[in-house]
Enzyme design. Structure first.
Site: not given
Length: 245
Positions: A139, A152
């Site tokens: 990401s 994350y």
């Protein structure tokens, strides 16, 4: 060009919008798909859509035993995995000072530990066959961070290092390991963003729009192909110029 006929591809997190787009792209390229997820009804819908060359595997990646069983189950049903796409991921957002240990560990288990376990498992036969493609979906958050997503961001950044180390180890056996790092991609989560916030977000992206799942899938398809055989240890950012890294 970009023909994957005869290749076996394992895709995790196949029930999400990006996962589904990846499955459809690799299937269109001729691969046989082994798809895993926790929502069996969504997997069945995908199988009904594609009709052939697709095998379903229900797998909860938060359970280490289930992860360890996934590759052997796929090999028994389909044969050796030639292409692994670690797409599955979860979020447990919280400010750092308030983040429970469970939120940290849950994200690490699914987003980083499970990809490691699957890479370890599939690489053994890839080494024997002297061919393989491992593609980890990271990401933009792994590259630039994001408030409220320390867990994350750490996991997705960890995929960068994991992929580069594995790439160095496996390159002599004609196995490539790369990451695809999406930015803001059209999804149910993005659709819930209030219009004013979405407009502000889009203005921060040079291409002035969010991406489509198929654009992420196209990057995966390329990296899985024979034509990408000299690309390894790379992070391919698909973010419309939001972060030019």
């Amino acid at each position: 060009m970009f023909d994957l006929t005869g290749k076996i591809a394992l895709v995790t997190g196949a029930t999400g919008v990006i996962g589904g787009a990846i499955v459809r792209t690799l299937h269109k390229m001729g691969a046989t798909l082994a798809v895993s997820g926790t929502r069996l009804d969504n997997l069945e819908n995908l199988a009904n859509e594609l009709k052939e060359r697709i095998h379903l595997f229900s797998c909860n990646l938060s359970l280490s035993a289930a992860v360890e069983e996934l590759t052997p189950n796929v090999e028994r049903a389909c044969g050796s995995v030639n292409i692994l796409v670690n797409n599955a991921g979860i979020t447990r957002d919280s400010l750092l000072m308030r983040m429970p240990d469970e939120s940290w560990q849950d994200v690490m288990t699914v987003d980083l530990e499970a990809p490691f376990r699957l890479m370890r498992a599939v690489s053994k036969n890839m080494v024997k066959e002297r061919w393989g493609r491992i593609i980890n979906i990271s990401s933009i958050v792994g590259a630039v961070g994001n408030s409220g997503q320390a867990n994350y961001a750490a996991a997705k950044s960890g995929l960068f290092g994991l992929s580069k180390s594995a790439a160095a180890e496996l390159a002599p056996r004609n196995i490539t390991v790369n990451c695809v790092a999406p930015g803001f991609i059209e999804s149910p989560m993005v659709e819930k963003i209030p219009p004013a916030s979405r407009e502000y977000m889009e203005k921060s992206i040079p291409m002035a729009r969010v991406g489509e799942p198929e654009e992420v899938a196209a990057a995966v398809g390329f990296l899985a192909s024979v034509e990408a055989s000299y690309i390894t240890g790379h992070v391919l950012h698909v973010n419309g110029g939001m972060a030019m890294l």
